[in-house]
Every structure is written in structure tokens, then in C-alpha cells.
Motif scaffolding. Structure first.
Motif, mmCIF file in Angstrom:
data_model
loop_
_atom_site.group_PDB
_atom_site.id
_atom_site.type_symbol
_atom_site.label_atom_id
_atom_site.label_comp_id
_atom_site.label_asym_id
_atom_site.label_seq_id
_atom_site.Cartn_x
_atom_site.Cartn_y
_atom_site.Cartn_z
ATOM 1 N N UNK A 22 -6.679 -7.798 4.286
ATOM 2 C CA UNK A 22 -5.902 -8.888 3.804
ATOM 3 C C UNK A 22 -5.028 -8.351 2.650
ATOM 4 N N UNK A 23 -5.377 -7.500 1.744
ATOM 5 C CA UNK A 23 -4.838 -7.011 0.732
ATOM 6 C C UNK A 23 -3.618 -5.887 1.192
ATOM 7 N N UNK A 24 -4.097 -5.013 2.076
ATOM 8 C CA UNK A 24 -3.165 -3.969 2.729
ATOM 9 C C UNK A 24 -2.134 -4.781 3.464
ATOM 10 N N UNK A 25 -2.391 -5.902 4.329
ATOM 11 C CA UNK A 25 -1.392 -6.583 4.954
ATOM 12 C C UNK A 25 -0.440 -7.281 4.093
ATOM 13 N N UNK A 26 -0.864 -7.746 3.205
ATOM 14 C CA UNK A 26 -0.275 -8.859 2.149
ATOM 15 C C UNK A 26 0.825 -7.889 1.433
ATOM 16 N N UNK A 27 0.350 -6.553 0.831
ATOM 17 C CA UNK A 27 1.096 -5.800 0.292
ATOM 18 C C UNK A 27 2.422 -5.057 1.151
ATOM 19 N N UNK A 28 1.992 -4.912 2.397
ATOM 20 C CA UNK A 28 2.846 -4.245 3.322
ATOM 21 C C UNK A 28 3.976 -5.486 3.959
ATOM 22 N N UNK A 29 3.494 -6.501 4.108
ATOM 23 C CA UNK A 29 4.074 -7.778 4.345
ATOM 24 C C UNK A 29 5.374 -8.103 3.394
ATOM 25 N N UNK A 30 4.852 -7.959 2.057
ATOM 26 C CA UNK A 30 5.740 -8.601 1.054
ATOM 27 C C UNK A 30 6.749 -7.530 0.853
ATOM 28 N N UNK A 32 8.074 -5.752 3.116
ATOM 29 C CA UNK A 32 8.967 -5.775 4.237
ATOM 30 C C UNK A 32 9.750 -7.009 4.510
ATOM 31 N N UNK A 33 9.301 -7.928 4.287
ATOM 32 C CA UNK A 33 9.944 -9.411 4.393
ATOM 33 C C UNK A 33 10.707 -9.969 3.270
ATOM 34 N N UNK A 34 10.357 -9.435 2.286
ATOM 35 C CA UNK A 34 11.023 -10.240 0.880
ATOM 36 C C UNK A 34 12.379 -9.645 0.774
ATOM 37 N N UNK A 35 13.246 -10.698 0.214
ATOM 38 C CA UNK A 35 14.564 -9.880 -0.032
ATOM 39 C C UNK A 35 14.433 -9.449 -1.523
ATOM 40 N N UNK A 36 14.803 -8.372 -2.006
ATOM 41 C CA UNK A 36 14.747 -7.703 -3.194
ATOM 42 C C UNK A 36 15.813 -7.055 -3.514
ATOM 43 N N UNK A 37 16.615 -7.821 -4.205
ATOM 44 C CA UNK A 37 17.964 -7.204 -4.657
ATOM 45 C C UNK A 37 17.691 -6.302 -5.623
ATOM 46 N N UNK A 38 18.324 -5.208 -5.444
ATOM 47 C CA UNK A 38 18.230 -4.023 -6.452
ATOM 48 C C UNK A 38 17.210 -2.963 -6.131
ATOM 49 N N UNK A 39 16.143 -3.380 -5.015
ATOM 50 C CA UNK A 39 15.140 -2.281 -4.749
ATOM 51 C C UNK A 39 15.867 -1.454 -4.026
ATOM 52 N N UNK A 40 15.562 -0.065 -4.403
ATOM 53 C CA UNK A 40 16.309 1.296 -3.778
ATOM 54 C C UNK A 40 15.376 1.481 -2.734
ATOM 55 N N UNK A 41 14.150 1.677 -3.120
ATOM 56 C CA UNK A 41 12.871 2.323 -2.063
ATOM 57 C C UNK A 41 11.630 1.627 -2.620
ATOM 58 N N UNK A 42 10.528 1.743 -1.771
ATOM 59 C CA UNK A 42 9.161 1.403 -1.921
ATOM 60 C C UNK A 42 8.198 2.330 -1.075
ATOM 61 N N UNK A 43 7.260 2.824 -1.599
ATOM 62 C CA UNK A 43 6.419 3.738 -0.761
ATOM 63 C C UNK A 43 5.033 3.103 -1.262
ATOM 64 N N UNK A 44 4.241 2.931 -0.179
ATOM 65 C CA UNK A 44 2.997 2.121 -0.592
ATOM 66 C C UNK A 44 1.802 3.130 -0.167
ATOM 67 N N UNK A 45 0.688 3.168 -0.916
ATOM 68 C CA UNK A 45 -0.493 4.174 -0.617
ATOM 69 C C UNK A 45 -1.786 3.167 -0.816
ATOM 70 N N UNK A 46 -2.657 3.924 -0.182
ATOM 71 C CA UNK A 46 -4.377 3.310 -0.510
ATOM 72 C C UNK A 46 -5.076 4.538 -0.894
ATOM 73 N N UNK A 47 -6.065 4.380 -1.459
ATOM 74 C CA UNK A 47 -6.866 5.182 -2.312
ATOM 75 C C UNK A 47 -8.103 5.650 -1.281
#
Length: 98
Positions: A22-30, A32-47
């Protein structure tokens, strides 16, 4: 080459036991789907040693853009998302050294 105004942010979240997917999905979904004015890039990782630990490294155009995003997130459901986490998300604003 990045502008000197850009801001790099490390976000760290830790899912409660049994809530990892659920946390993995929530992070990726947030991301991918949220308008984030000013966001240049985002890279997600898991330990690889902690299936419940997730990280995102984001680059923002300015500190103001990042703060506006955090204010918007707090007003629009971040508290609900936090329910599946062991602790509140941690953020660190980073700068390069050397």
C-alpha cells in the motif's frame, strides 16, 4: 547543469508491517497523478534490506515551489496517507558539496 535556485529533496517513508504494498503504491500514485508545479524530477527507491522503507529524490525549481507543494499536500489528504506508515514522512533538503 542545474540552476542555483533548484532544490533537491530526499523523502523517506517507512510502512507499517503488512502495509508495504500500500505504501509503495501510494508513493508512486502520488508522484504520477498529482499536479506538482515546479517539480523538475522525482525518482523513487525502495530499500533492498527493508521492504517497508521507501525514498524519493525530488528536484524542485525553487524552495518556494517545494514549500507550496508541502502546504498543498498537508491540506489535501497527506494525513490519510500517513496512517499506513510507522512514522511521519521525513524530508531533508539537500545541497551538493565539493
Amino acid at each position: 547543469m542545474r540552476s542555483q535556485d533548484t532544490v533537491t529533496v530526499l523523502i523517506e517513508i517507512h510502512a507499517k508491517d503488512g502495509q508495504e504494498e500500500d505504501a509503495r503504491h501510494a508513493l508512486l500514485h502520488a508522484i504520477e497523478t498529482s499536479a506538482k508545479p515546479g517539480l523538475i524530477s522525482s525518482t523513487e527507491y525502495e530499500d533492498i534490506d527493508d521492504s517497508g522503507a521507501f525514498y524519493a529524490i525530488q528536484v524542485w525549481e525553487t524552495m518556494e515551489a517545494f514549500h507550496a507543494h508541502m502546504k498543498d499536500a498537508a491540506e489535501n489528504g497527506m494525513n490519510e496517507a500517513v496512517q499506513i506508515l510507522r512514522t511521519h514522512p521525513k524530508t531533508a533538503v539537500l545541497r551538493t558539496i565539493g
